[in-house]
Enzyme design. Structure first.
Site, PDB file in Angstrom:
ATOM      1  CB  THR A 193      -0.843   0.004   1.291  1.00 13.34           C
ATOM      2  OG1 THR A 193      -1.543  -1.232   1.375  1.00 13.34           O
ATOM      3  CG2 THR A 193      -1.812   1.144   1.323  1.00 13.34           C
ATOM      4  N   GLY A 245       1.013  -3.270   5.523  1.00 12.23           N
ATOM      5  CA  GLY A 245       1.192  -4.642   5.976  1.00 12.23           C
ATOM      6  C   GLY A 245      -0.093  -5.447   5.943  1.00 12.23           C
TER       7      GLY A 245
END
Length: 339
Positions: A193, A245
């Site tokens: 991300t 994550g």
């Protein structure tokens, strides 16, 4: 990219995917904590902080937009669209790894200093989900639109539907289906991300996240990135935080909201990120996800002080300020991958 490659390990990939799964090797705990005490960062504004190497070009565009007088959300959108449109960034937008069914599904959110926010999840066929999220903020009474409804809204706002599965991503997906059959796969390059936090010249805070999510995920899976309070949260009186994550672990702990709440209680960005990572570790140390769990946070407070901290080694983030320009910084961490 060398720092990124240090973070790319043999991955245990299934429904979680390459965006969060790293090595299943033995770990050495607390190595990162020996790196020294927290360094107080520049407090000069504006400050832009974003995750990973693809944060560098995103920061650059956002900085230029701010300097040219663009509103902050427009500047953030301009920067985030860079990795969204880059097929080499395999976890954001166009060219991102697909789900198990070979479909690229996107999540994004954006939030301003008034705590107004917009979000899209499970969006397909639109290259720039961050732009759709901004339209949700500006043009609807809602915070989040999802799936087919998000697509219908995007089309009504003038966005163009297109195929986001590049030939390279399709090739990787077909290889994964052939070789793994939903079982763990090794040697897949990892990205993640992009989250961005901005403190502007007036000291106001805004932020955003955008991602194509975990590779090879189940069709319909949504991670933390579009969820206000999980992948992103800010309070203009305090500061902001964003996560990277394993989204499931961040959602379970309302990670970014908790980082901001600790800063409200007087902790520095570093202390707040570290405490929530420790909390995630304690909740997951006996969890089935632990062998491949990686979570990291970035945070910035009202004064422009910023930091990052991660569970496992390899997390880095891009920072742009007037004094030091645009550069990468390595986050401290709790555990190191055993090479």
């Amino acid at each position: 990219m060398s720092q990124r490659r240090d973070f790319i390990k043999k991955a245990a990939l299934g429904t979680i995917g390459v965006s969060t799964i790293l090595s299943c090797k033995n770990l050495t705990e607390k190595e990162g904590d020996t790196a020294g005490k927290e360094v107080v960062k520049s407090q000069k504004k504006p400050v832009i902080i974003s995750t990973w190497n693809h944060g560098l070009p995103a920061n650059e565009e956002t900085w230029e937009a701010l300097k040219n007088g663009k509103p902050v959300l427009d500047a953030i959108e301009t920067g985030m669209k860079i990795p969204e449109a880059d097929p080499k960034v395999r976890s954001v937008g166009y060219g991102g790894f697909p789900d198990r069914e070979g479909k690229v599904t996107l999540d994004a959110c954006i939030m301003d200093h008034n705590s107004d926010c917009g979000s899209v999840s499970f969006l397909q066929g639109i290259k720039h989900p961050i732009s759709v999220a901004k339209k949700v903020l500006q043009n609807t009474p809602h915070v989040m639109l999802s799936g087919q409804g998000a697509l219908q809204f995007a089309l009504s706002e003038g966005f163009t539907e297109e195929n986001l599965l590049t030939a390279e991503a399709e090739k990787d997906w077909k290889k994964w289906v052939e070789e793994s059959k939903y079982k763990p796969v090794i040697n897949i390059e990892n990205h993640d991300t992009i989250s961005m936090l901005v403190v502007d010249n007036d000291g106001n805070i805004s932020g955003a996240c955008t991602t194509s999510g975990a590779a090879w995920k189940m069709h319909g899976r949504v991670g933390d990135s579009p969820i206000i309070g999980a992948g992103l949260f800010l309070d203009n009186e305090v500061g902001a935080a964003a996560a990277t994550g394993l989204g499931e672990a961040v959602i379970r702990t309302a990670g970014s909201a908790m980082v901001v709440e600790l800063m409200r209680q007087g902790k520095s960005p570093f202390e707040a990120c570290k405490e929530i990572v420790e909390r995630i570790y304690n909740k997951h140390k006996n969890h089935k996800d632990m062998e491949y769990l990686q979570v990291g946070f970035i945070a910035v407070n009202k004064n422009g002080e910023h930091a990052g901290y991660s569970l496992r080694s390899g997390f880095n983030y891009a920072v742009y300020d007037e004094d030091n320009g645009n550069r990468m910084e390595d986050a401290q961490f709790k555990m190191s991958w055993d090479n």
